[in-house]
Every structure is written in structure tokens, then in C-alpha cells.
Write a protein that holds these residues in place. Structure first.
Motif, PDB file in Angstrom:
ATOM      1  N   GLY A  67       0.812  -1.214   0.000  1.00 17.85           N
ATOM      2  CA  GLY A  67       0.000   0.000   0.000  1.00 17.85           C
ATOM      3  C   GLY A  67       0.841   1.257   0.000  1.00 17.85           C
ATOM      4  N   ALA A  68       1.971   1.221   0.702  1.00 16.24           N
ATOM      5  CA  ALA A  68       2.871   2.383   0.727  1.00 16.24           C
ATOM      6  C   ALA A  68       3.421   2.668  -0.658  1.00 16.24           C
ATOM      7  CB  ALA A  68       4.001   2.142   1.724  1.00 16.24           C
ATOM      8  N   ARG A  69       3.715   1.603  -1.425  1.00 18.38           N
ATOM      9  CA  ARG A  69       4.230   1.802  -2.789  1.00 18.38           C
ATOM     10  C   ARG A  69       3.164   2.442  -3.681  1.00 18.38           C
ATOM     11  NH1 ARG A  69       6.751  -3.336  -1.873  1.00 18.38           N
ATOM     12  NH2 ARG A  69       5.030  -4.407  -2.901  1.00 18.38           N
ATOM     13  N   VAL A  70       1.925   1.949  -3.583  1.00 19.24           N
ATOM     14  CA  VAL A  70       0.848   2.540  -4.390  1.00 19.24           C
ATOM     15  C   VAL A  70       0.644   3.999  -3.993  1.00 19.24           C
ATOM     16  CG1 VAL A  70      -1.595   2.408  -5.002  1.00 19.24           C
ATOM     17  CG2 VAL A  70      -0.282   0.305  -4.683  1.00 19.24           C
ATOM     18  N   PHE A  71       0.658   4.281  -2.692  1.00 18.58           N
ATOM     19  CA  PHE A  71       0.474   5.657  -2.234  1.00 18.58           C
ATOM     20  C   PHE A  71       1.572   6.562  -2.777  1.00 18.58           C
ATOM     21  CE2 PHE A  71       1.000   9.189   0.717  1.00 18.58           C
ATOM     22  CZ  PHE A  71      -0.299   9.630   0.875  1.00 18.58           C
ATOM     23  N   ALA A  72       2.818   6.100  -2.744  1.00 24.38           N
ATOM     24  CA  ALA A  72       3.947   6.929  -3.180  1.00 24.38           C
ATOM     25  C   ALA A  72       3.856   7.267  -4.658  1.00 24.38           C
ATOM     26  CB  ALA A  72       5.262   6.217  -2.876  1.00 24.38           C
ATOM     27  N   THR A  73       3.359   6.327  -5.478  1.00 23.50           N
ATOM     28  CA  THR A  73       3.337   6.555  -6.919  1.00 23.50           C
ATOM     29  C   THR A  73       2.038   7.165  -7.415  1.00 23.50           C
ATOM     30  OG1 THR A  73       2.577   4.280  -7.277  1.00 23.50           O
ATOM     31  CG2 THR A  73       4.945   4.675  -7.371  1.00 23.50           C
ATOM     32  N   THR A  74       0.953   7.068  -6.641  1.00 20.03           N
ATOM     33  CA  THR A  74      -0.357   7.498  -7.124  1.00 20.03           C
ATOM     34  C   THR A  74      -0.953   8.648  -6.322  1.00 20.03           C
ATOM     35  OG1 THR A  74      -0.769   5.213  -7.845  1.00 20.03           O
ATOM     36  CG2 THR A  74      -2.672   6.685  -7.723  1.00 20.03           C
ATOM     37  N   CYS A  75      -0.722   8.674  -5.018  1.00 17.68           N
ATOM     38  CA  CYS A  75      -1.456   9.586  -4.133  1.00 17.68           C
ATOM     39  C   CYS A  75      -0.609  10.705  -3.531  1.00 17.68           C
ATOM     40  CB  CYS A  75      -2.098   8.807  -2.981  1.00 17.68           C
ATOM     41  SG  CYS A  75      -2.924   7.273  -3.452  1.00 17.68           S
ATOM     42  N   ALA A  76       0.689  10.436  -3.349  1.00 18.12           N
ATOM     43  CA  ALA A  76       1.510  11.341  -2.534  1.00 18.12           C
ATOM     44  C   ALA A  76       1.696  12.713  -3.161  1.00 18.12           C
ATOM     45  CB  ALA A  76       2.882  10.706  -2.272  1.00 18.12           C
ATOM     46  N   VAL A  77       1.621  12.810  -4.474  1.00 16.73           N
ATOM     47  CA  VAL A  77       1.855  14.110  -5.096  1.00 16.73           C
ATOM     48  C   VAL A  77       0.805  15.134  -4.672  1.00 16.73           C
ATOM     49  CG1 VAL A  77       0.539  13.612  -7.202  1.00 16.73           C
ATOM     50  CG2 VAL A  77       2.425  15.260  -7.277  1.00 16.73           C
ATOM     51  N   CYS A  78      -0.431  14.702  -4.398  1.00 19.66           N
ATOM     52  CA  CYS A  78      -1.480  15.610  -3.942  1.00 19.66           C
ATOM     53  C   CYS A  78      -1.598  15.619  -2.416  1.00 19.66           C
ATOM     54  CB  CYS A  78      -2.827  15.231  -4.550  1.00 19.66           C
ATOM     55  SG  CYS A  78      -2.916  15.431  -6.351  1.00 19.66           S
ATOM     56  N   HIS A  79      -1.653  14.425  -1.838  1.00 21.58           N
ATOM     57  CA  HIS A  79      -1.898  14.339  -0.394  1.00 21.58           C
ATOM     58  C   HIS A  79      -0.611  14.418   0.420  1.00 21.58           C
ATOM     59  CE1 HIS A  79      -6.183  13.668  -0.818  1.00 21.58           C
ATOM     60  NE2 HIS A  79      -5.949  12.756  -1.740  1.00 21.58           N
ATOM     61  N   GLN A  80       0.548  14.430  -0.249  1.00 24.30           N
ATOM     62  CA  GLN A  80       1.862  14.598   0.371  1.00 24.30           C
ATOM     63  C   GLN A  80       2.318  13.329   1.086  1.00 24.30           C
ATOM     64  OE1 GLN A  80       3.657  17.823  -0.229  1.00 24.30           O
ATOM     65  NE2 GLN A  80       2.040  17.437  -1.740  1.00 24.30           N
ATOM     66  N   ALA A  81       3.624  13.225   1.276  1.00 23.01           N
ATOM     67  CA  ALA A  81       4.234  11.970   1.709  1.00 23.01           C
ATOM     68  C   ALA A  81       3.735  11.485   3.050  1.00 23.01           C
ATOM     69  CB  ALA A  81       5.759  12.130   1.740  1.00 23.01           C
ATOM     70  N   SER A  82       3.415  12.400   3.964  1.00 25.42           N
ATOM     71  CA  SER A  82       2.923  12.012   5.290  1.00 25.42           C
ATOM     72  C   SER A  82       1.421  12.221   5.437  1.00 25.42           C
ATOM     73  CB  SER A  82       3.669  12.800   6.379  1.00 25.42           C
ATOM     74  OG  SER A  82       5.036  12.475   6.379  1.00 25.42           O
ATOM     75  N   GLY A  83       0.726  12.318   4.315  1.00 23.83           N
ATOM     76  CA  GLY A  83      -0.726  12.453   4.344  1.00 23.83           C
ATOM     77  C   GLY A  83      -1.224  13.784   4.839  1.00 23.83           C
ATOM     78  N   GLN A  84      -0.346  14.809   4.866  1.00 22.48           N
ATOM     79  CA  GLN A  84      -0.749  16.092   5.455  1.00 22.48           C
ATOM     80  C   GLN A  84      -1.548  16.963   4.495  1.00 22.48           C
ATOM     81  OE1 GLN A  84       2.363  15.261   4.587  1.00 22.48           O
ATOM     82  NE2 GLN A  84       3.681  17.027   4.196  1.00 22.48           N
ATOM     83  N   GLY A  85      -1.628  16.574   3.211  1.00 23.29           N
ATOM     84  CA  GLY A  85      -2.373  17.373   2.241  1.00 23.29           C
ATOM     85  C   GLY A  85      -1.714  18.706   1.973  1.00 23.29           C
ATOM     86  N   VAL A  86      -2.414  19.539   1.212  1.00 26.24           N
ATOM     87  CA  VAL A  86      -1.950  20.892   0.898  1.00 26.24           C
ATOM     88  C   VAL A  86      -3.020  21.868   1.377  1.00 26.24           C
ATOM     89  CG1 VAL A  86      -1.297  22.511  -0.920  1.00 26.24           C
ATOM     90  CG2 VAL A  86      -0.643  20.094  -1.104  1.00 26.24           C
ATOM     91  N   PRO A  87      -2.687  22.797   2.281  1.00 25.98           N
ATOM     92  CA  PRO A  87      -3.713  23.698   2.837  1.00 25.98           C
ATOM     93  C   PRO A  87      -4.542  24.381   1.762  1.00 25.98           C
ATOM     94  CG  PRO A  87      -1.655  23.953   4.032  1.00 25.98           C
ATOM     95  CD  PRO A  87      -1.356  23.042   2.864  1.00 25.98           C
ATOM     96  N   HIS A  88      -5.845  24.354   1.923  1.00 29.08           N
ATOM     97  CA  HIS A  88      -6.823  25.009   1.054  1.00 29.08           C
ATOM     98  C   HIS A  88      -6.980  24.318  -0.303  1.00 29.08           C
ATOM     99  CE1 HIS A  88      -6.174  28.047   4.070  1.00 29.08           C
ATOM    100  NE2 HIS A  88      -4.969  28.320   3.614  1.00 29.08           N
ATOM    101  N   VAL A  89      -6.176  23.276  -0.572  1.00 27.01           N
ATOM    102  CA  VAL A  89      -6.222  22.658  -1.899  1.00 27.01           C
ATOM    103  C   VAL A  89      -6.606  21.181  -1.803  1.00 27.01           C
ATOM    104  CG1 VAL A  89      -4.948  22.215  -4.031  1.00 27.01           C
ATOM    105  CG2 VAL A  89      -4.455  24.282  -2.690  1.00 27.01           C
ATOM    106  N   PHE A  90      -5.746  20.380  -1.155  1.00 28.44           N
ATOM    107  CA  PHE A  90      -6.000  18.947  -1.052  1.00 28.44           C
ATOM    108  C   PHE A  90      -6.174  18.572   0.415  1.00 28.44           C
ATOM    109  CE2 PHE A  90      -3.339  19.205  -4.961  1.00 28.44           C
ATOM    110  CZ  PHE A  90      -4.339  18.857  -5.859  1.00 28.44           C
ATOM    111  N   PRO A  91      -7.269  17.885   0.764  1.00 27.90           N
ATOM    112  CA  PRO A  91      -7.528  17.576   2.178  1.00 27.90           C
ATOM    113  C   PRO A  91      -6.498  16.600   2.732  1.00 27.90           C
ATOM    114  CG  PRO A  91      -9.068  16.413   0.766  1.00 27.90           C
ATOM    115  CD  PRO A  91      -8.323  17.352  -0.126  1.00 27.90           C
ATOM    116  N   PRO A  92      -6.188  16.734   4.032  1.00 28.15           N
ATOM    117  CA  PRO A  92      -5.269  15.787   4.646  1.00 28.15           C
ATOM    118  C   PRO A  92      -5.919  14.417   4.804  1.00 28.15           C
ATOM    119  CG  PRO A  92      -6.173  17.233   6.307  1.00 28.15           C
ATOM    120  CD  PRO A  92      -6.658  17.752   4.984  1.00 28.15           C
TER     121      PRO A  92
END
Length: 478
Positions: free
Chosen positions: A367-392
Motif C-alpha cells: 500500500g505504501a508503494r501505491v500511495f507513493a506513486t499514485t497519491c503522494a503528489v497531492c496528499h503529500q508523503a505524510s498524508g498532510q495534504g496541501v492547505p486550502h487545496v487537497f484535504p489531509p
């Protein structure tokens, strides 16, 4: 078939001569060389580069390369039968000086099944050396050529079918330095892109074989740096310090795609276009043709992690063409904000570290590999999201409230207003239905068990059931 026969004749014209040569010629790799005018080439495998050449005179440079056919990971739990120069994709970086005479020994390991050769774009002569190096398993051939032009050049196998040999990883770079050398820098790296064509889909597990029809149709399953997904991320990331002058030798083995090479958050000070003499300055993205190369130079001015991508961007985040350059050093607030300033309504600070519940290490790792290649660019590496843009995703009450809804969001996408920890996001998330049931289950299990989320795992059966029921876009309201 006619094309294959013609290429076989073109690139195997000396087969008869080669077959009479003894198996493994007398000179072995690393054997002592007594002639002062002859030197053994110092080779390096990506992302490393041999040291610059400081000698002032021309030499005879001996290069030993062994072809190896081997099974290795291409992505996560997916393996592939690579054909390689030296057991690596790309092959070794060769560094010589303008005017040098190169004596290249190509060895084809006895356990290999295919004949191979080498075509060096630095060679002036028919076939770039391919007709002189057609080598059967258990044999070695020798090519001698004069390095007549300075520049960064691709080499590759050109045995028929040529495209298949290249697509299986048979390419690398040779640098012919000008007599005065290149300007000194602090760090040099070797990065080479290639497109791969597997019978299984992206991230299909197990051993995958080459798909000729996909290759002919130019529909790659993977587009990768240095032969494997993750070859330049995580523990394999490139590292430098603030103030370092950095040079990256960028190659593109193809066999089909042109690369749009880009380092997110950097502007290249100098680009040696197509690896030749012309120099462009202040370049954001540079094209690297299939079978071509470029040299990019820049100074690392701000610390942080920089994504290296093919800016034909779906290749980066959906086919694997992404790497990381980590720059260490003190903050540079005059150049770039040292921290993110969040308005009072933004809610609690996002967690800064991941604490993954240790329930099923294999599934969490997948799951960590899928997250790193598919999700992390928006939700960030530690799942913190981007303020006002992508939810944590870290500590997300919205995510944890409804597991079935979470599965539906990944399958069908999400539109509407999402409130996470008191902060509202007007979100649009595209469907990720191209992921397999296993991948969706793995990544949701990883996210729901990380960063303070106490969720139960998601099973592949739950995803399959939801997929079978249809995958409409999920509409969220406040």
C-alpha cells in the motif's frame, strides 16, 4: 519478417568471422595493462558517474562489458526478464576523451539465450559498431574506434529485432569529453529513461513478459528512470547540499517515447541540447529524443525534496517516471518560504510523521508503494495534504467515517465539499479505477492505518464487490 531478415543481415555480417573466435578472448576484465599508452576504462553504474578525465594526452582506452540476461524487479512485486549491459539498466557509463582510441570487448555470458551486439552513437562507421560486435552466447567480440566528436552519446543493442533488445533494457551512455574537459561541478549523476512493454497491466504482480504488439503500438506499461520504479526515490533518492553545482547526464533509451525532462522547483542554468555543443540557458524542461541525450546543470539553492519527472505528466504519476533529489542545508527564506503559513480557520496542524499500525507488513508495504506513486503528489508523503487545496488524510475524520464511501471515492472519484477536521475543501479527485482490486485494498489499508488513523483494513473482496456494483463519482456535501 522482411525487416527482421534485413536487419539480421545488416547487423550480423561478420557472424562467420565471430564464430571462429575463441570463447572469451585472452584479455579479461581488469587484467593488467603494461602499455603506458593504454588504460583500462573506469566504468560506473547509474546513478553514479566515473570521475572526470584530467589527462592531457590521447590514450587507447579498454572497455569491458558483459551482456547479462536476468530477472529483476521492475515495480514492487512485479518482475521482468531484462537484457542488460553489465547486469544493470542502464548499462555502464563510459567516459573517454576526444581523440582516444576505444578498444571495446563485448562479452555475451554463456548462460544467455540470445546473441547481442552494441551500436554506439559516438562511433563514426557503419552500424555504429553493431556489425563488428554480433556476439553469440559464450563468446566475445572486439571493436576498435576513434572518438572523433565530443558530446554525450547513447549506445544500445542493435541485434534483430532491434526494438525488442532496446525495450528489454539494452542501452547506456558514453561521454566523449572535450580536451579541456567539462566545467567543474560538485556532483554528477547518471539518469536514463526507458519505456517498457509488459503483457500484464501496470503493477500486475509476478513475472511479466515482453509484449511486442504494445511496443509496436507505442503503448508502454511503464516509463521509468534507470530501469525500475523507485530506482531514484526513497532510499534510492539522489542527494546533494545547498550550494552544490550539479550536473545530470540524461539519456533516453526509448525505444519509442520522447522525454520531457523536468526537475520540479529548479531551473536548469545550462543545458547541452541533445548532448552536443550548443548550450541553452535558463531552461525549465528539455526534450530528450529517443536514442538521444542531454546534459543539464544547475545550482541547488533551496533545501528540500525535488521531484524529477518526465513532464508528459501521466508517465510520471501513472507509469513510474519519477525520481527524487534531496537537497540538505539551512533554509533560504529570502529565496523560498521556510514554512507554510496557514490561516486560523485551517484547523490543527497535520501530523509530521507516519505511524503505521503493524498489522500486515506485506500489505502495508504494498500500500505504501501505491500511495507513493499514485497519491503522494497531492496528499503529500505524510498524508498532510496541501492547505486550502487537497484535504489531509492524516487524522482524517472524513476518511474514517465511512469505509464503503472511501472505497467508492477511489473507484469513482470525488466532487463536492469535503470537511476534514473543521476545514472545508472544494475537492475534485479523479477516479483511480485503473488500479487493481488488490492495489486499492492495499493503499486504503495503508492510509487507514497510518498517521494516527485507527481504521480497520480493506479487503480485495470489498473492493471487488463495490466495483461490481458500479463506480459513480461520489458527491460530498458539507
Amino acid at each position: 519478417m522482411r525487416v527482421h531478415i534485413a536487419l539480421g543481415i545488416l547487423f550480423s555480417g561478420v557472424v562467420a568471422g565471430a564464430s571462429t573466435a575463441p570463447i572469451w578472448l585472452a584479455r579479461s576484465e581488469g587484467a593488467p595493462i603494461s602499455d603506458p599508452k593504454t588504460v583500462q576504462a573506469e566504468l560506473a553504474f547509474a546513478p553514479s558517474v566515473p570521475p572526470p578525465i584530467h589527462r592531457k594526452s590521447e590514450k587507447r582506452v579498454v572497455v569491458d562489458i558483459e551482456v547479462k540476461e536476468l530477472v529483476a524487479p521492475i515495480a514492487g512485486d512485479t518482475t521482468y526478464t531484462f537484457w542488460t549491459f553489465g547486469g544493470h539498466v542502464p548499462g555502464p557509463f563510459i567516459r573517454v576523451r576526444l581523440g582516444d582510441t576505444v578498444e571495446l570487448h563485448l562479452k555475451n555470458a554463456p548462460e544467455n539465450r540470445m546473441p547481442h551486439n552494441i551500436d554506439l552513437h559516438a562511433v563514426t562507421g557503419p552500424g555504429g559498431g553493431a556489425p563488428r560486435t554480433f556476439t553469440a552466447p559464450g563468446h566475445q567480440t572486439e571493436l576498435v574506434f576513434k572518438a572523433l566528436r565530443a558530446g554525450l552519446f547513447v549506445y544500445h543493442c542493435a541485434a534483430a529485432p532491434v526494438g525488442m533488445h532496446i525495450a528489454n533494457g539494452m542501452y547506456g551512455l558514453i561521454l566523449v569529453e572535450p580536451p579541456e574537459g567539462l566545467p567543474p561541478v560538485d556532483r554528477e549523476f547518471y539518469v536514463m529513461q526507458g519505456d517498457f512493454y509488459t503483457t500484464g497491466d501496470y503493477h500486475a504482480k509476478g513475472l511479466q513478459s515482453f509484449d511486442m504488439q504494445k511496443a509496436i503500438d507505442e503503448r508502454p506499461t511503464y516509463v521509468l528512470f534507470n530501469g525500475a520504479e523507485g530506482s531514484l526515490t526513497g532510499k534510492n533518492a539522489l542527494h546533494a547540499n545547498v550550494g552544490d553545482k550539479i550536473r545530470i547526464f540524461v539519456g533516453n533509451g526509448g525505444p519509442n517515447l520522447v522525454s520531457s525532462f523536468h526537475l520540479i522547483g529548479e531551473i536548469f542554468d545550462r543545458v547541452y541540447r541533445e548532448g552536443g555543443t550548443p548550450v541553452d540557458t535558463n531552461v525549465q524542461t528539455t526534450l530528450v529524443p529517443s536514442g538521444g541525450a542531454a546534459i543539464v546543470e544547475f545550482t541547488a539553492r533551496v533545501p528540500g525534496s525535488y521531484a524529477m519527472v518526465d513532464h508528459s505528466i501521466f508517465r510520471a504519476f501513472n507509469k513510474g517516471a519519477v525520481g527524487t533529489l534531496v537537497v540538505d542545508g539551512p533554509p533560504q527564506p529570502d529565496l523560498y518560504s521556510a514554512e507554510t503559513h496557514v490561516s486560523p480557520f485551517a484547523g490543527d496542524d497535520a501530523p509530521s510523521t507516519a505511524t503505521v499500525a503493524a498489522r500486515d507488513d506485506d500489505r502495508l508495504a504494498a500500500g505504501a508503494r501505491v500511495f507513493a506513486t499514485t497519491c503522494a503528489v497531492c496528499h503529500q508523503a505524510s498524508g498532510q495534504g496541501v492547505p486550502h487545496v487537497f484535504p489531509p488524510l492524516a487524522g482524517s475524520d472524513f476518511l474514517m467515517a465511512d469505509k464503503d464511501r472511501a472505497i467508492g471515492i477511489v473507484l469513482g472519484g470525488l466532487h463536492g465539499h469535503v470537511t476534514v477536521k473543521g476545514q472545508t475543501f472544494d475537492s475534485v479527485m479523479p477516479s483511480q479505477a485503473h488500479l487493481t482490486d488488490d492495489e486499492i485494498a492495499d493503499v486504503l489499508t495503508y492510509v487507514r492505518g497510518s498517521w494516527g488513523n485507527p481504521g480497520d483494513p480493506v479487503s480485495s473482496d470489498e473492493v471487488a464487490k463495490k466495483r461490481a456494483a458500479g463506480t459513480p463519482v461520489v458527491t460530498a456535501e458539507r
